[in-house]
Scaffold this active site. Sequence first.
Site, PDB file in Angstrom:
ATOM      1  CB  SER A 186      37.729  47.055  36.584  1.00  0.00           C
ATOM      2  OG  SER A 186      38.346  48.314  36.621  1.00  0.00           O
ATOM      3  CB  CYS A 187      42.118  44.842  37.391  1.00  0.00           C
ATOM      4  SG  CYS A 187      43.850  44.611  37.810  1.00  0.00           S
ATOM      5  N   PRO A 188      42.509  46.680  40.228  1.00  0.00           N
ATOM      6  CG  PRO A 188      44.025  47.398  41.906  1.00  0.00           C
ATOM      7  CD  PRO A 188      43.151  47.903  40.763  1.00  0.00           C
ATOM      8  CG  MET A 189      38.976  48.442  43.078  1.00  0.00           C
ATOM      9  SD  MET A 189      39.798  48.811  44.652  1.00  0.00           S
ATOM     10  CE  MET A 189      40.103  50.541  44.450  1.00  0.00           C
ATOM     11  CG  ASP A 191      37.657  42.351  36.621  1.00  0.00           C
ATOM     12  OD1 ASP A 191      37.767  42.336  35.381  1.00  0.00           O
ATOM     13  OD2 ASP A 191      38.625  42.376  37.393  1.00  0.00           O
TER      14      ASP A 191
END
Lengths: 190, 81
Positions: free
Chosen positions: B17-20, B44
């Site tokens: 999930s964010c920021p990946m 995501d």
Amino acid sequence: MSTEPSSTADGAPPSAAELQARVEELEETVADLDADDAQQKMTIVATQGTFDMAYPPLILASTAAAFGWDVVVFHTFWGLDILHEEKSQNLQLSAVGNPNMPMPNALAALPGMDRLATRMMENRIDDNGTATIEELIDLSLEQGVDLQACQMTIELMEYDEDDFYDDVTVGVGAATALQHMAESDIQLLV
Amino acid sequence: MSANDDVTETLDVKGASCPMPVVKTKSAIDDVPEGGVLEVLSTDKGSMSDIDGWAAGTSGVELLEQVEDGDVYKHYVEKTA
């Protein structure tokens, strides 16, 4: 730099050569300004060292680096613990005085409650596929984010420069932070 | 012609999930040759808006297409420079 139009001492209009030189000078100045504007800059001041407050600066910094921005995160006071290799593994969520916690303060104040609340949050983060703090620090450094540790706070907390992750910038103070902020498009205090 | 006909490389960030998704996309696009297309597979939901925003704010990349395929959000990013 003078903005007065160039003219000769006797008040005669400038020659074509003088005007040409002036135009070239101004063109160079504009080109420099364009180059400066090409890259966005962001400065974040991270002052908090709880588990939950470590995330926003790291997520924004690593994402901004992905945009190709020049990013500085200046860590001061408790924010310094985020960069402390040992302490960053053990940041705690505070159960007391936290209205988001589903328990009354009297219960939250019992021994071990912070640890329990942190463990619960860590599990949720793991389940959600959210990165760990250490992963975000590594990612940020890999991408060229300048993670700075406030020198005054290092001394105040009696930390050693070797306590921090490799590539963390030490030996910087408020003036350095202000200088980056003045040049930045975005400044955030977390 | 659909963007996924021209895929040069695929990045699988399913589960992250964010920021990946954005950060990994940036790393991956660096290794794509100019003119190449990177396919990003993510679960995501925020990646639809985030990768769109990242591509709009980043020079040298163009978002060709975004597809929602069941639980997977597919993004096609071209490296233009």
